[in-house]
Scaffold this motif. Structure first.
Motif, PDB file in Angstrom:
ATOM      1  N   PRO A  86       0.827  -1.210   0.000  1.00  0.00           N
ATOM      2  CA  PRO A  86       0.000   0.000   0.000  1.00  0.00           C
ATOM      3  C   PRO A  86       0.861   1.259   0.000  1.00  0.00           C
ATOM      4  N   SER A 145     -10.453   2.631  -2.243  1.00  0.00           N
ATOM      5  CA  SER A 145      -9.824   1.508  -1.559  1.00  0.00           C
ATOM      6  C   SER A 145      -8.310   1.664  -1.491  1.00  0.00           C
ATOM      7  N   GLU A 149      -5.997   2.192   1.879  1.00  0.00           N
ATOM      8  CA  GLU A 149      -4.851   1.315   2.148  1.00  0.00           C
ATOM      9  C   GLU A 149      -3.589   2.132   2.404  1.00  0.00           C
TER      10      GLU A 149
END
Length: 198
Positions: A86, A145, A149
């Motif tokens: 991430p 998303s 992250e």
């Protein structure tokens, strides 16, 4: 992902030929400019086969958009798999995917945007509309998303910014306003993310 992605049913060889021909013709010439006679001839099938497999031209257009989207999502997934950690680089990978996809697959810009523009207003019930909306919602949710992250404080707001940069770039590809718009968008996105995560 909470945006539902349609399951694509297996295609018969005849349906595959129809879809391949329609996809090429719709993208190159536009949906309205291409009739079912032209598609059937290019696919080497009868109009009856086309209608038997897809039911209508509208359903064939939706199938064209769905199959292109499935290829794009697989392309993005392949790129993201190479950057599993991430962070900023993983978010920017979506722009890298667009760069490698664009020249070969989208020289005229986004097929979904083009289809939505071609159908125009006054056709609120057209099946293209929800399909285009779904595709764009999927990409926005992907950005959300990835931003979450990465630890972006306001992931939704940053994702919207990433989406605007992406959409501006894909429209610029189709308009040919200037070269390498995704590279420009990626640089701007990188600066925004660096400021947010530094």
């Amino acid at each position: 992902m909470t945006v539902p992605v349609p399951a694509l049913a297996p295609l018969t060889p005849g349906a595959t030929r129809v879809l391949d021909a329609a996809s090429r013709l719709f993208y190159e010439h536009g949906i309205h400019a291409v009739g079912v006679d032209t598609i059937a001839e290019a696919a080497g099938v009868t109009k009856k086969t086309l209608y038997d497999r897809f039911g209508s031209k509208e359903a064939l257009v939706v199938s064209y958009l769905q199959h292109r989207d499935a290829r794009w999502r697989a392309h993005v997934a392949d790129h993201l798999a190479r950057v599993p950690k991430p962070g900023t680089a993983r978010i920017l990978t979506v722009f890298d995917a667009a760069i490698s996809w664009s020249d070969e697959n989208s020289p005229k810009g986004c097929s979904a945007i083009n289809a939505r523009a071609e159908i125009g207003d006054g056709h609120d019930g057209h099946p293209v509309f929800p399909e285009v909306a779904r595709q764009k919602a999927w990409l926005l949710e992907l950005f959300v998303s990835l931003c979450r992250e990465a630890g972006v404080a306001d992931a939704e707001s940053m994702a919207q910014s990433m989406m605007l940069l992406y959409e501006g770039a894909i429209v610029t590809v189709g308009m040919e306003t200037f070269t390498q718009p995704f590279e420009v968008a990626k640089r701007l996105a990188g600066r925004m993310l660096e400021q947010e995560l530094s």
